[in-house]
Design a protein around this motif. Structure first.
Motif, PDB file in Angstrom:
ATOM      1  N   TYR A   1       0.799  -1.217   0.000  1.00  0.00           N
ATOM      2  CA  TYR A   1       0.000   0.000   0.000  1.00  0.00           C
ATOM      3  C   TYR A   1       0.835   1.273   0.000  1.00  0.00           C
ATOM      4  O   TYR A   1       0.303   2.376   0.103  1.00  0.00           O
TER       5      TYR A   1
ATOM      6  N   ASN B   1       3.392   3.231  -5.569  1.00  0.00           N
ATOM      7  CA  ASN B   1       2.432   3.938  -6.423  1.00  0.00           C
ATOM      8  C   ASN B   1       2.621   3.686  -7.906  1.00  0.00           C
ATOM      9  O   ASN B   1       1.687   3.878  -8.684  1.00  0.00           O
TER      10      ASN B   1
ATOM     11  N   GLU C   1      -1.728  -0.369 -10.782  1.00  0.00           N
ATOM     12  CA  GLU C   1      -2.847   0.519 -10.513  1.00  0.00           C
ATOM     13  C   GLU C   1      -4.115  -0.309 -10.341  1.00  0.00           C
ATOM     14  O   GLU C   1      -4.335  -1.303 -11.031  1.00  0.00           O
ATOM     15  N   GLY C   2      -4.932   0.101  -9.425  1.00  0.00           N
ATOM     16  CA  GLY C   2      -6.164  -0.621  -9.162  1.00  0.00           C
ATOM     17  C   GLY C   2      -6.859  -0.041  -7.940  1.00  0.00           C
ATOM     18  O   GLY C   2      -6.303   0.783  -7.206  1.00  0.00           O
ATOM     19  N   SER C   3      -8.072  -0.498  -7.720  1.00  0.00           N
ATOM     20  CA  SER C   3      -8.853  -0.019  -6.582  1.00  0.00           C
ATOM     21  C   SER C   3      -8.393  -0.710  -5.305  1.00  0.00           C
ATOM     22  O   SER C   3      -7.650  -1.698  -5.338  1.00  0.00           O
ATOM     23  N   PHE C   4      -8.853  -0.199  -4.175  1.00  0.00           N
ATOM     24  CA  PHE C   4      -8.499  -0.806  -2.892  1.00  0.00           C
ATOM     25  C   PHE C   4      -8.948  -2.271  -2.807  1.00  0.00           C
ATOM     26  O   PHE C   4      -8.168  -3.120  -2.350  1.00  0.00           O
ATOM     27  N   PRO C   5     -10.187  -2.622  -3.225  1.00  0.00           N
ATOM     28  CA  PRO C   5     -10.580  -4.042  -3.193  1.00  0.00           C
ATOM     29  C   PRO C   5      -9.677  -4.930  -4.045  1.00  0.00           C
ATOM     30  O   PRO C   5      -9.410  -6.080  -3.674  1.00  0.00           O
ATOM     31  N   GLN C   6      -9.191  -4.435  -5.184  1.00  0.00           N
ATOM     32  CA  GLN C   6      -8.301  -5.222  -6.033  1.00  0.00           C
ATOM     33  C   GLN C   6      -6.964  -5.480  -5.346  1.00  0.00           C
ATOM     34  O   GLN C   6      -6.438  -6.600  -5.378  1.00  0.00           O
TER      35      GLN C   6
ATOM     36  N   TYR D   1      -9.916  -9.310 -11.397  1.00  0.00           N
ATOM     37  CA  TYR D   1     -10.172  -8.752 -10.072  1.00  0.00           C
ATOM     38  C   TYR D   1      -8.901  -8.254  -9.403  1.00  0.00           C
ATOM     39  O   TYR D   1      -8.942  -7.809  -8.253  1.00  0.00           O
TER      40      TYR D   1
ATOM     41  N   PRO E   1      -5.220  -5.816  -9.453  1.00  0.00           N
ATOM     42  CA  PRO E   1      -4.698  -4.559 -10.020  1.00  0.00           C
ATOM     43  C   PRO E   1      -3.846  -4.841 -11.252  1.00  0.00           C
ATOM     44  O   PRO E   1      -3.259  -5.913 -11.388  1.00  0.00           O
TER      45      PRO E   1
END
Length: 257
Positions: free
Chosen positions: A118, A121, A125-130, A212, A214
């Motif tokens: 986390y 950077n 790239e991807g969302s928090f759930p990914q 599913y 990143p």
């Protein structure tokens, strides 16, 4: 349940310093080592370096906790009163050791994958759930592998104790040779057509899971899944349980002989 909790507390009292040492080592690799390598030049502390150090932290932590598990077994082997006067079964005694070390390893993995994944950077790239799903896969696979190593340690340590009675100090050499020979034979068998005929049933393609996860940005960072077979997984799980019980009973027999 009181016996179980008592055994867990005993492991915590005896080996909590090992666990704390593993965490301190991980923090040192992840945060102190980059500054030592860069000698104050913060531009050298890239996301690639941070991610690589995270992987090194996970590997070193895995080895350190495996050594702690072996040390716990080895220590109790030399205390026959634990085996002679304990009302708990040998399976329960070793099971508690696996649980304590496994939970410690789970916490270690969750902490250091979080600190590593986390904070980068530019690698993916991807969302928090990914990202959370990717972290869950890494932790789950690592924990599963660690459990296999736990059982392997129990079986081969019992073998070592048996050989030691007959050949003394050469037992460790013979045990190491047998370890590589047996694992080589297993690897060879897994790549034969007979293995495929026996165990390749219930195919599940894991590649759809990639959607599913990143998306990697760095060319050197790739993600890929293969195929698993339910028959193979079920047989592997049953074999793991059988080997644990056999290794535990074998260890008990050697110690009390």
């Amino acid at each position: 349940m009181k016996k179980f909790n008592g055994l867990l507390k005993k492991e915590w009292v005896l080996y909590r310093l090992w666990i704390f040492a593993a965490f301190m080592m991980g923090l040192a690799i992840l945060y102190l080592l980059p500054f030592a390598l860069s000698k104050g030049n913060l531009e050298l502390i890239t996301d690639e370096l941070h991610f690589g150090l995270m992987m090194a932290t996970l590997v070193m932590g895995s080895l350190f906790i495996l050594i702690q598990f072996l040390s716990s077994i080895r220590s109790d082997v030399h205390k026959k009163d634990i085996w002679l006067h304990s009302t708990s079964s040998i399976v329960q005694l070793l099971g508690v050791k696996m649980l304590f070390t496994g939970v410690s390893y789970l916490v270690y993995m969750v902490l250091f994958t979080s600190l590593g994944m986390y904070t980068v950077n530019d690698l993916y790239e991807g969302s928090f759930p990914q990202i959370l799903f990717l972290q869950s896969i890494i932790v789950g696979v690592a924990l599963s592998a660690e459990v296999v190593f736990f059982v392997t340690i129990i079986v081969f340590y019992a073998l070592y104790l048996t050989l030691k009675r007959y050949i003394g100090r050469f037992a460790i050499l013979i045990t190491a040779i047998l370890f590589f020979v047996i694992n080589g034979a297993i690897f060879t068998f897994e790549n034969t057509s007979l293995y495929a005929v026996l165990f390749y049933y219930g195919q599940i393609d894991l590649n759809p899971l990639l959607s599913y996860l990143p998306s990697p940005i760095t060319p050197s960072l790739t993600m890929a899944f293969g195929t698993i077979y339910m028959a193979e997984q079920i047989v592997s799980l049953l074999l793991l349980v059988i080997l644990f019980i056999v290794g535990a009973k074998w260890t008990e027999k050697v110690v009390l002989k």
